[in-house]
Design a protein around this motif. Sequence first.
Motif, PDB file in Angstrom:
ATOM      1  N   LYS A  61      33.760  42.429  48.374  1.00 46.87           N
ATOM      2  CA  LYS A  61      34.648  43.566  48.139  1.00 46.87           C
ATOM      3  C   LYS A  61      34.759  43.873  46.651  1.00 46.87           C
ATOM      4  O   LYS A  61      34.702  45.042  46.225  1.00 46.87           O
ATOM      5  CB  LYS A  61      36.025  43.266  48.726  1.00 46.87           C
ATOM      6  CG  LYS A  61      36.994  44.420  48.610  1.00 46.87           C
ATOM      7  CD  LYS A  61      38.324  44.064  49.254  1.00 46.87           C
ATOM      8  CE  LYS A  61      39.302  45.226  49.123  1.00 46.87           C
ATOM      9  NZ  LYS A  61      40.613  44.891  49.725  1.00 46.87           N
ATOM     10  N   ARG A  70      30.967  50.677  42.681  1.00 45.61           N
ATOM     11  CA  ARG A  70      31.518  52.011  42.854  1.00 45.61           C
ATOM     12  C   ARG A  70      32.123  52.520  41.548  1.00 45.61           C
ATOM     13  O   ARG A  70      31.927  53.686  41.164  1.00 45.61           O
ATOM     14  CB  ARG A  70      32.559  52.000  43.968  1.00 45.61           C
ATOM     15  CG  ARG A  70      33.075  53.395  44.323  1.00 45.61           C
ATOM     16  CD  ARG A  70      33.855  53.384  45.633  1.00 45.61           C
ATOM     17  NE  ARG A  70      34.981  52.485  45.580  1.00 45.61           N
ATOM     18  CZ  ARG A  70      35.071  51.359  46.292  1.00 45.61           C
ATOM     19  NH1 ARG A  70      34.059  51.005  47.091  1.00 45.61           N
ATOM     20  NH2 ARG A  70      36.117  50.587  46.210  1.00 45.61           N
ATOM     21  N   ASN A  71      32.840  51.625  40.866  1.00 45.20           N
ATOM     22  CA  ASN A  71      33.425  52.024  39.577  1.00 45.20           C
ATOM     23  C   ASN A  71      32.347  52.343  38.539  1.00 45.20           C
ATOM     24  O   ASN A  71      32.474  53.304  37.756  1.00 45.20           O
ATOM     25  CB  ASN A  71      34.336  50.917  39.052  1.00 45.20           C
ATOM     26  CG  ASN A  71      35.592  50.751  39.895  1.00 45.20           C
ATOM     27  OD1 ASN A  71      35.982  51.689  40.605  1.00 45.20           O
ATOM     28  ND2 ASN A  71      36.221  49.591  39.829  1.00 45.20           N
ATOM     29  N   THR A  87      33.447  47.228  44.825  1.00 47.98           N
ATOM     30  CA  THR A  87      34.364  47.997  43.971  1.00 47.98           C
ATOM     31  C   THR A  87      33.790  48.160  42.567  1.00 47.98           C
ATOM     32  O   THR A  87      33.870  49.241  41.956  1.00 47.98           O
ATOM     33  CB  THR A  87      35.728  47.297  43.903  1.00 47.98           C
ATOM     34  OG1 THR A  87      36.236  47.126  45.236  1.00 47.98           O
ATOM     35  CG2 THR A  87      36.723  48.107  43.106  1.00 47.98           C
ATOM     36  N   TYR A  88      33.207  47.090  42.079  1.00 46.34           N
ATOM     37  CA  TYR A  88      32.606  47.143  40.740  1.00 46.34           C
ATOM     38  C   TYR A  88      31.448  48.139  40.697  1.00 46.34           C
ATOM     39  O   TYR A  88      31.346  48.955  39.773  1.00 46.34           O
ATOM     40  CB  TYR A  88      32.123  45.739  40.364  1.00 46.34           C
ATOM     41  CG  TYR A  88      31.329  45.693  39.087  1.00 46.34           C
ATOM     42  CD1 TYR A  88      31.949  45.809  37.850  1.00 46.34           C
ATOM     43  CD2 TYR A  88      29.936  45.553  39.130  1.00 46.34           C
ATOM     44  CE1 TYR A  88      31.214  45.783  36.675  1.00 46.34           C
ATOM     45  CE2 TYR A  88      29.195  45.525  37.974  1.00 46.34           C
ATOM     46  CZ  TYR A  88      29.833  45.636  36.746  1.00 46.34           C
ATOM     47  OH  TYR A  88      29.100  45.619  35.589  1.00 46.34           O
TER      48      TYR A  88
END
Length: 306
Positions: free
Chosen positions: A269, A276-277, A273-274
């Motif tokens: 997760k 996506r960022n 998230t990383y």
Amino acid sequence: MFLQTSLVFVLYFFLMLVAVAYTYITVESLVTSYQQPVRSYMSTFKKKFDPPAIIVYPEELDAFLYCDFEVKKDNGDKELPIYDDNNCSKTEFQYYSRVHKQHRKVLVFKGPANVALGEKNHLLFMLNLTNRTVSNLEFRVYDTFETFMGQIRDQTIQSILLDIEESFPVYMLAGDFANFVKLDKTIDRTILNKRFVTFEVVTNLARLIPRANDDTIDEVDAYIEWADPLLTESQEIVSTTIWNTLGSLCAMFLALGKVWMYGKNWILKIWRTYKRNVKYKRRYTEHQEFLKTIEVKQEDEKKEKN
């Protein structure tokens, strides 16, 4: 991102160390519990015991006089002994003793049974002191009279009496004394449910008044009875069994697996998230550069018009 992932791995490594330590302690506890089992004791009130076999070893010149049972019953305000010669069972055997290097005579008597009536087995012997240095008579106590007689039907008397002589404790009846013998029985069971019977024998002595003026003869008067109506039974208990150990280890490794799955999902997760960022940041940077390019073009166009 790197810090969070590192924390997860450090936490999981710590849990692995705890699991290894717990496994070692649990297995060690299992081995110790089997090597040093504890015992539980239980006492049962009995009105009657199974009569034991009283095995007496007289010498060649000794004489057996008689045996009987004495049972006390209430008779008004006092108790009177009742003699019953018919219940006294005596059997004679011979065997070769490896300890004494000679043939020995053995007399086997049926012991007392009825504790509630205070049953006593009364035995009387005459000892010949010609070839003796000590005035006494050996005897041993076997589990039950019926078991002893049943073994004789299945095995040779030589092997049975040799085993009894080499394995069972020997007790003494003192000559020229009245011997009041008290029996206390304990049944021990092992982890594998093997049964062992032990007797605690306590003898009290009272001096006999000589009946004959003969220094070569001593009487042995014996009264054998149960010390009390309590039968003590003990059972070996393993505090930590293999099933408890397997259950604990399985539960621990299942929990460890759950922690691993949770940690893996958490890392995935965080990674998603990383990514996506990073993707959004790159798009934002590209968009800002595009806007700057458009502004530069617009300014250039204004300058050309002017």
